[in-house]
Design an enzyme around this catalytic site. Structure first.
Site: not given
Length: 339
Positions: A81, A111, A188
């Site tokens: 993402h 992910d 992230s």
């Protein structure tokens, strides 16, 4: 005659109370030194991942995240993402060096994404550890590089192992590590590191408003995705062409069919000319077993359709109008996600 007994006892009690507590500075220093050591060893391998055009405008906005270099020739793991479908990707290390990068492969189901730094060699890198050796309560350190010039560091413990969270593709990510090492914005895709300076997870999600509970995809999952992308350019999974949901199995149907399932995978749609259509599956069928594995919901069905079942003829048990039926199905390889 004066009685000094109580005074002596009180004095003794007072002297015991006044004794200083054991010095815990050594313990705190050991904790701090462990975090500092991990940061100094792994921090240089953490990069800022920036997507989008170099010159920003109102129409084209980029993204920002972190990544971890896992080989000296420039392989970088991050979140899918974070990179999305970006055509322009840049990496910035802790010394401010910037290099372009390109996507080798993405796997939205976990992910994860694998990048290759262009024209960069002999980079600082970190090693992937064995996430199966983790224990609850173990010290972990989350490192990110949202600013591009220095690493942000938070420390905590492994709160739980074997968690499952839903990915953007709808599949569940299995074997997820839950930790209380809070993630800063832009972290992230950064690594979750053990006290041995091994990457044991890739930070992937924060539950907003949940006291800083964070999740990381286990390093063993990352290792599997990494090997599949290097070999095939994507992660191979089986496909049968159905859409469904988890649904309860009526007790009377389970008794008549002689099965123990209380839940199953209710098929809502069957794609034309798919393996499911060719096998004779119908909307309303409830899958309760596939290739000998019990199916207690749609997540179990998705999990069972792995690369090992591609191209094989599998036995499937379904409940149709309350009666048990055996069906042979031949899964094919799922088409890779478009980048």
């Amino acid at each position: 005659m004066l009685d000094f007994t109580s005074d002596i006892a009180d004095a003794a009690s007072s002297s015991r109370t006044a004794e200083p507590a054991p010095d815990d500075r050594a313990l705190l220093d050991a904790y701090s030194n462990a975090v500092i050591d991990v940061t100094e060893r792994v921090g240089p391998a953490v990069v800022r991942v920036e997507t989008g055009p170099k010159v920003r405008n109102a129409r084209e906005r980029g993204g920002l995240g972190s990544g971890i270099v896992i080989s000296p020739d420039g392989l970088v793991l991050t979140n899918s993402h974070v990179v999305g479908s970006a055509k322009e990707i840049r990496l910035r290390d802790t010394e401010g060096f910037v290099t372009d990068a390109h996507v080798l492969g993405v796997d939205p189901d976990t992910d994860l994404a694998l990048l290759r730094a262009d024209g960069a060699r002999d980079l600082a890198y970190a090693s992937l550890g064995n996430s199966k050796s983790l224990r609850r309560g173990q010290l972990v350190v989350a490192i990110g590089n949202p600013l591009g010039f220095e690493s942000t560091v938070t420390a905590g413990v492994v709160s739980a192992l074997g968690r499952s969270i839903r990915s953007v593709s709808g599949r569940t990510i299995e074997d997820v590590i839950q930790t209380d090492a809070a993630l800063n914005p832009g972290n992230s895709g950064g690594p979750l590191v053990s006290s041995a300076a091994e990457v044991i997870g890739i930070n992937t999600a924060i539950i907003s408003g949940a006291q800083g509970i964070c999740f990381a995809v286990a390093s063993n999952t990352a290792q599997f995705v990494l090997s599949e992308i290097i070999r095939h350019g994507y992660v191979r999974r089986a496909y049968i062409g159905v859409a469904g949901q988890t649904a309860p199995v009526p007790r009377r149907h389970a008794v008549v069919a002689g099965v123990d399932n209380t839940m199953g995978a209710l098929l809502a749609q069957i794609e034309p000319d798919s393996p499911a259509a060719k096998a004779g599956l119908l909307p309303g069928d409830v899958v309760i077993r596939l290739d000998g594995a019990e199916i207690n919901g749609v997540d179990d069905l998705i999990r069972a359709l792995d690369r090992d079942r591609i191209g094989r003829t599998l036995s499937m048990d379904v409940l149709r109008l309350g009666r048990l039926r055996g069906i042979d199905i031949h899964p094919v390889e799922r088409k890779p996600a478009r980048q």
